[in-house]
Design an enzyme around this catalytic site. Structure first.
Site, PDB file in Angstrom:
ATOM      1  CG  ASP A   1      -3.332   0.479 -13.059  1.00 45.80           C
ATOM      2  OD1 ASP A   1      -2.282   0.396 -12.534  1.00 45.80           O
ATOM      3  OD2 ASP A   1      -3.805   1.539 -13.320  1.00 45.80           O
TER       4      ASP A   1
ATOM      5  CD  GLN B   1      -0.093   7.244 -12.935  1.00 48.07           C
ATOM      6  OE1 GLN B   1       0.358   6.342 -13.478  1.00 48.07           O
ATOM      7  NE2 GLN B   1       0.349   7.154 -11.651  1.00 48.07           N
TER       8      GLN B   1
ATOM      9  CE  LYS C   1       2.888   3.752 -14.088  1.00 52.49           C
ATOM     10  NZ  LYS C   1       1.386   3.897 -13.556  1.00 52.49           N
TER      11      LYS C   1
END
Ligand code: GUN
Length: 295
Positions: A120, A97, A53
């Protein structure tokens, strides 16, 4: 019949070229889109994803921040980091995460993220907005699947989409997105999962079969209708003595046999995989545009 391959690398490249243009416009206004990724602990798979990422962010010329915290981080300490990012004007989107260490409640953390910075699309406010068809962001993996369908010319309107799996990250939002009105949607949707009775009977009715159940090669040829489009979201590591590190990645679909009957299929790796990071970047750019009211 051998299926046409739908490749995430190709589809994501066309999206990245659009994102580069939007990032260029923001930079011309003196705004650099900023994405932060928080990793707690040392889960090897998470470390790989977080590295990828950050790398993609830099490739696109975005401001990239990676925050690595020790496994021993307390929930309060992580909440403090989330609040710091919520208040940081150079960060337009961020994510924590998952999975988190067991002593930290994931819902507590997700709920603390400013919905405007929720790259997200995991915050309940954003999940709700997606469900009613008024999304700010879309969850990255289902959005990636939808873009693969749209950009490879798969008709979804009126088609029977069967989603295999009911996770909060893929199955449930995927089903909600495909049933919406609009492009790449307007489908008739069925969700099947580990407790479904007569599962193969239902998957065989799918015009488009989207599989995210987390079981290696779960979908076999006899479970697929001839000519179906098969999208494999699974990534499972299985032993392979011939491989350098003794294992390899396979999807939730028995690719070698299902490709003989499907009209189009995504391989693993190289299928859905590259799309998740791509759509995460799209969310970060959108968050920046919204924050700066350029759109
Ligand atoms: N872990 C596995 N997939 C994801 C994802 O898309 N976002 C976050 N935050 N964690 C993950």
């Amino acid at each position: 019949m051998t299926a046409r391959l739908i490749l995430g690398k190709e589809v994501s490249e066309s999206i990245y070229s659009e994102l580069r243009e939007r990032i260029g416009k923001l930079k011309a206004e003196g705004i650099v889109p900023g994405l932060a990724v928080v990793l707690v602990g040392e889960d090897p798979a998470s470390q790989v994803y977080v590295r990828m990422k950050g790398k993609k962010c830099e490739e696109l010329g975005m401001h990239s921040v990676t925050i690595v915290l020790p496994e021993s981080t307390t929930e309060a300490e992580l909440l403090a980091k989330v609040n710091e990012l919520n208040a940081d004007d150079s960060i337009h989107g961020f994510l924590v995460q998952l999975p988190l260490p067991k002593h930290i409640n994931e819902d507590t953390i997700i709920n603390a993220i400013d919905p405007k910075k929720d790259a997200d699309c995991f915050h309940p406010e954003n999940v709700g907005r997606m469900l009613i068809g008024d999304p700010s962001f879309l969850p990255a993996t289902p959005a990636g699947v939808q873009q693969m369908l749209i950009r490879s010319g798969v008709e979804t309107s009126g088609k029977h989409v069967v989603v295999v799996g009911r996770s909060n990250i893929v199955g449930k939002p995927m089903a909600a997105m495909m049933v919406q009105k609009g492009k790449g949607a307007d489908s008739t949707v069925t969700v099947v999962h580990s407790r479904t009775q007569n599962l193969p009977e239902i998957t065989r009715q799918a015009d488009i079969l989207i599989v995210a159940i987390g079981k290696a090669r779960f979908i076999t040829k006899d479970m697929v209708k001839e000519g179906a489009v098969v999208i494999d979201v699974g990534t499972n590591r299985v032993p392979d003595p011939a491989a350098k590190n003794g294992s390899r990645l396979v999807g939730d679909v028995d690719f070698e046999n299902v490709k003989e009957i499907a009209s189009a299929i995504t391989p693993v790796p190289g299928g859905v995989g590259p799309m998740t990071i791509c759509m995460l970047m799209a969310n970060a750019v959108k968050a920046t545009e919204c924050a700066t009211r350029l759109r």
